[in-house]
Design an enzyme around this catalytic site. Structure first.
Site, mmCIF file in Angstrom:
data_model
loop_
_atom_site.group_PDB
_atom_site.id
_atom_site.type_symbol
_atom_site.label_atom_id
_atom_site.label_comp_id
_atom_site.label_asym_id
_atom_site.label_seq_id
_atom_site.Cartn_x
_atom_site.Cartn_y
_atom_site.Cartn_z
ATOM 1 N N HIS A 17 0.833 -1.207 0.000
ATOM 2 C CA HIS A 17 0.000 0.000 0.000
ATOM 3 C C HIS A 17 0.870 1.261 0.000
ATOM 4 O O HIS A 17 0.597 2.224 -0.715
ATOM 5 C CB HIS A 17 -0.872 0.057 1.270
ATOM 6 N N LYS A 41 -17.608 -7.173 5.878
ATOM 7 C CA LYS A 41 -16.268 -7.683 6.189
ATOM 8 C C LYS A 41 -16.052 -7.637 7.698
ATOM 9 O O LYS A 41 -16.576 -6.756 8.372
ATOM 10 C CB LYS A 41 -15.201 -6.823 5.502
ATOM 11 N N ARG A 90 -1.630 -5.660 -8.784
ATOM 12 C CA ARG A 90 -0.470 -6.499 -8.513
ATOM 13 C C ARG A 90 -0.258 -7.537 -9.588
ATOM 14 O O ARG A 90 0.842 -7.812 -10.009
ATOM 15 C CB ARG A 90 -0.639 -7.223 -7.171
ATOM 16 N N SER A 128 -2.829 -8.074 2.583
ATOM 17 C CA SER A 128 -3.053 -7.976 4.026
ATOM 18 C C SER A 128 -3.417 -9.332 4.625
ATOM 19 O O SER A 128 -3.056 -9.630 5.763
ATOM 20 C CB SER A 128 -4.165 -6.969 4.319
HETATM 21 P P1 ADP Z 1 -9.744 -3.726 -0.815
HETATM 22 O O1 ADP Z 1 -10.632 -4.514 0.094
HETATM 23 O O2 ADP Z 1 -10.372 -2.457 -1.306
HETATM 24 O O3 ADP Z 1 -9.115 -4.519 -1.918
HETATM 25 P P2 ADP Z 1 -7.061 -3.580 0.300
HETATM 26 O O4 ADP Z 1 -6.595 -2.861 1.507
HETATM 27 O O5 ADP Z 1 -6.832 -5.046 0.234
HETATM 28 O O6 ADP Z 1 -8.590 -3.219 0.163
HETATM 29 O O7 ADP Z 1 -6.416 -2.927 -0.988
HETATM 30 C C1 ADP Z 1 -6.588 -1.566 -1.280
HETATM 31 C C2 ADP Z 1 -5.901 -1.260 -2.597
HETATM 32 O O8 ADP Z 1 -4.501 -1.455 -2.450
HETATM 33 C C3 ADP Z 1 -6.324 -2.170 -3.746
HETATM 34 O O9 ADP Z 1 -6.338 -1.410 -4.938
HETATM 35 C C4 ADP Z 1 -5.247 -3.217 -3.786
HETATM 36 O O10 ADP Z 1 -5.090 -3.742 -5.093
HETATM 37 C C5 ADP Z 1 -4.046 -2.399 -3.396
HETATM 38 N N1 ADP Z 1 -3.005 -3.225 -2.789
HETATM 39 C C6 ADP Z 1 -3.094 -4.076 -1.750
HETATM 40 N N2 ADP Z 1 -1.932 -4.700 -1.517
HETATM 41 C C7 ADP Z 1 -1.065 -4.230 -2.451
HETATM 42 C C8 ADP Z 1 0.287 -4.494 -2.786
HETATM 43 N N3 ADP Z 1 1.024 -5.402 -2.134
HETATM 44 N N4 ADP Z 1 0.822 -3.819 -3.813
HETATM 45 C C9 ADP Z 1 0.087 -2.940 -4.505
HETATM 46 N N5 ADP Z 1 -1.182 -2.650 -4.274
HETATM 47 C C10 ADP Z 1 -1.775 -3.284 -3.264
#
Ligand code: ADP
Length: 159
Positions: A17, A41, A90, A128
């Site tokens: 992130h 969630k 990703r 995550s």
């Molecule tokens: P959501 O439930 O909206 O997917 P996340 O917190 O999992 O929430 O992800 C938020 C955003 O950050 C999404 O666009 C996701 O693709 C991106 N994201 C999560 N992990 C990574 C990572 N390791 N590298 C790049 N982008 C990421």
């Protein structure tokens, strides 16, 4: 002044992130990192905990605010005066869901663009949920999350 939203669950925030935030900071004037409150969630960290961890992890960036919203992301974008929504891509596996959401959001609000940014390759396998699994079983997560998140994880699973 170009403001964009970076919405997500951030349960918890990882270096993936943060890599996306860094890239967005170079392109836009203001980034609102915002936690989408999704009643279906059941996050590990409470909203307050996640807000705190994001704020601490991003304290070095000057042009960032951190908050949360419930409802539709495009409604929040309009309210916040944002012209775009940042999402991280990703792998191909992210694409279908993200593409569907981006097109639906464009249908709902034509003038709000979705901008996809790709993290450094070393973060492409990071999410995550993997971090939560690793931490639960006592693995070292120091390469993947800031110290403040590592400490919060330890505390959470020590209970
Ligand atoms: P959501 O439930 O909206 O997917 P996340 O917190 O999992 O929430 O992800 C938020 C955003 O950050 C999404 O666009 C996701 O693709 C991106 N994201 C999560 N992990 C990574 C990572 N390791 N590298 C790049 N982008 C990421």
């Amino acid at each position: 002044m170009r403001t964009v939203l970076y919405p997500g669950t951030f349960d918890p925030i990882t270096y993936g992130h943060i890599d996306i935030v860094k890239r967005a900071c170079e392109l836009f004037d203001k980034i609102i990192v915002t936690i989408a409150v999704n009643p279906s969630k059941h996050p590990l960290f409470t909203l307050e905990e996640r807000l705190y961890l994001i704020k601490e992890s991003l304290s070095e960036f000057p042009n960032i605010t951190v908050d949360s919203f419930d409802g539709l992301v495009v409604d929040y974008a309009k309210k916040a005066g944002a012209s775009g929504i940042i999402r991280g891509l990703r792998a191909v596996s992210d694409f279908e869901y993200e593409f569907q959401m981006a097109l639906m959001n464009r249908k709902l609000a034509e003038n709000i663009a979705t901008i996809f940014l790709m993290p450094h390759e070393k973060y492409t396998y990071l999410n995550s949920s993997i971090i939560r699994d690793l931490a639960q079983f006592g693995s070292d997560i120091g390469d993947f999350v800031p110290k403040v998140v590592q400490d919060a994880m330890k505390k959470k699973f020590a209970k």
